[in-house]
Enzyme design. Structure first.
Site, PDB file in Angstrom:
ATOM      1  N   ARG A  51       0.859  -1.168   0.000  1.00 48.92           N
ATOM      2  CA  ARG A  51       0.000   0.000   0.000  1.00 48.92           C
ATOM      3  C   ARG A  51       0.907   1.234   0.000  1.00 48.92           C
ATOM      4  O   ARG A  51       1.746   1.381   0.882  1.00 48.92           O
ATOM      5  CB  ARG A  51      -0.889  -0.003   1.243  1.00 48.92           C
ATOM      6  CG  ARG A  51      -1.983   1.033   1.249  1.00 48.92           C
ATOM      7  CD  ARG A  51      -3.104   0.693   0.303  1.00 48.92           C
ATOM      8  NE  ARG A  51      -3.845  -0.509   0.668  1.00 48.92           N
ATOM      9  CZ  ARG A  51      -4.760  -1.079  -0.111  1.00 48.92           C
ATOM     10  NH1 ARG A  51      -5.045  -0.550  -1.299  1.00 48.92           N
ATOM     11  NH2 ARG A  51      -5.385  -2.176   0.263  1.00 48.92           N
ATOM     12  N   ARG A  52       0.751   2.089  -1.002  1.00 46.13           N
ATOM     13  CA  ARG A  52       1.667   3.234  -1.107  1.00 46.13           C
ATOM     14  C   ARG A  52       1.651   4.094   0.159  1.00 46.13           C
ATOM     15  O   ARG A  52       2.692   4.556   0.606  1.00 46.13           O
ATOM     16  CB  ARG A  52       1.303   4.083  -2.325  1.00 46.13           C
ATOM     17  CG  ARG A  52       1.882   3.529  -3.615  1.00 46.13           C
ATOM     18  CD  ARG A  52       1.764   4.527  -4.745  1.00 46.13           C
ATOM     19  NE  ARG A  52       2.523   4.082  -5.898  1.00 46.13           N
ATOM     20  CZ  ARG A  52       2.075   3.215  -6.796  1.00 46.13           C
ATOM     21  NH1 ARG A  52       0.882   2.687  -6.658  1.00 46.13           N
ATOM     22  NH2 ARG A  52       2.829   2.864  -7.827  1.00 46.13           N
ATOM     23  N   GLU A 121      -4.118  -8.074  -6.745  1.00 45.93           N
ATOM     24  CA  GLU A 121      -2.807  -8.734  -6.783  1.00 45.93           C
ATOM     25  C   GLU A 121      -2.775  -9.962  -5.881  1.00 45.93           C
ATOM     26  O   GLU A 121      -2.314 -11.043  -6.290  1.00 45.93           O
ATOM     27  CB  GLU A 121      -1.725  -7.733  -6.354  1.00 45.93           C
ATOM     28  CG  GLU A 121      -1.525  -6.595  -7.334  1.00 45.93           C
ATOM     29  CD  GLU A 121      -0.682  -5.463  -6.785  1.00 45.93           C
ATOM     30  OE1 GLU A 121      -0.429  -4.492  -7.528  1.00 45.93           O
ATOM     31  OE2 GLU A 121      -0.268  -5.538  -5.597  1.00 45.93           O
TER      32      GLU A 121
END
Length: 199
Positions: A51-52, A121
């Site tokens: 998670r950025r 993903e």
């Protein structure tokens, strides 16, 4: 000679060879570009999903450690090329042996949304039977997860204490099924030397 002494000898030989290559290269810029191009087009071994917001620093630390150790790592900010984003992501997951999931605080909360990328993903990696390795830093699993990714709860992972990141990195490598390449270690060292060498 004990194992640690052999490793020191081996590392010294590596340093000597790479220094010789760097000093002998007449056009460092072209060689560096060739090395980077070659490395970027190798099939992915290790895919890192993160998670950025909250996970980018740890993801980069893990990626750099594993690349220095000779693994081919896919981290979207480093490994993306021009072309279709979705295709590149899914192809990398299909190619990889190991799928590392960076679990920073609340990293899975947005997985309740069907179009969430971490959910997509992870779902693909689970469906394809990849080795899933959760890497948890100040993380707690939410009460519920979508059925297609709920199995991530059962995967054995690595906790990353704030003061023991180096120990955690070694543990992560110990979980990998992928095999590292000594040749890639040498290439990466040469690439670093060329990046910092005077032009």
């Amino acid at each position: 000679v004990c194992v640690s002494e052999w490793l020191n000898i081996f590392n010294a030989v590596f340093v000597f060879i790479s220094d010789m290559i760097v000093s002998a290269v007449p056009n460092k810029v072209n060689i560096m570009a060739l090395l980077v191009h070659t490395e970027k087009h190798r099939p992915c071994q290790v895919f890192i999903s993160y998670r950025r917001k909250g996970g980018d620093i740890l993801a980069n630390r893990v990626a750099n450690y594993l690349m220095d150790r000779g693994y081919v790592v896919f981290l979207d900010i480093d490994a993306m090329h021009s072309g279709d984003f979705n295709t590149q992501i899914f192809t990398a997951i299909e190619q990889c042996t190991d799928f590392l999931l960076i679990l920073s605080p609340n990293a899975l909360d947005a997985c309740s949304e069907e179009d969430d990328w971490v959910r997509k993903e992870l779902s693909l990696a689970l469906t394809q039977g990849k080795r899933i390795i959760p890497i948890m830093k100040d993380f707690t699993f939410p009460d519920s997860l979508p059925p297609e990714i709920n199995a991530v709860r059962d995967q054995e992972g690595v906790n990353v204490p704030a003061d023991y990141i180096d120990f955690a990195l070694k543990r992560i490598e110990g979980y990998l099924k992928s095999n590292r390449s000594i040749f890639r270690v040498l290439l990466r060292r040469i690439n670093k030397e060329l990046t910092t060498a005077p032009k």
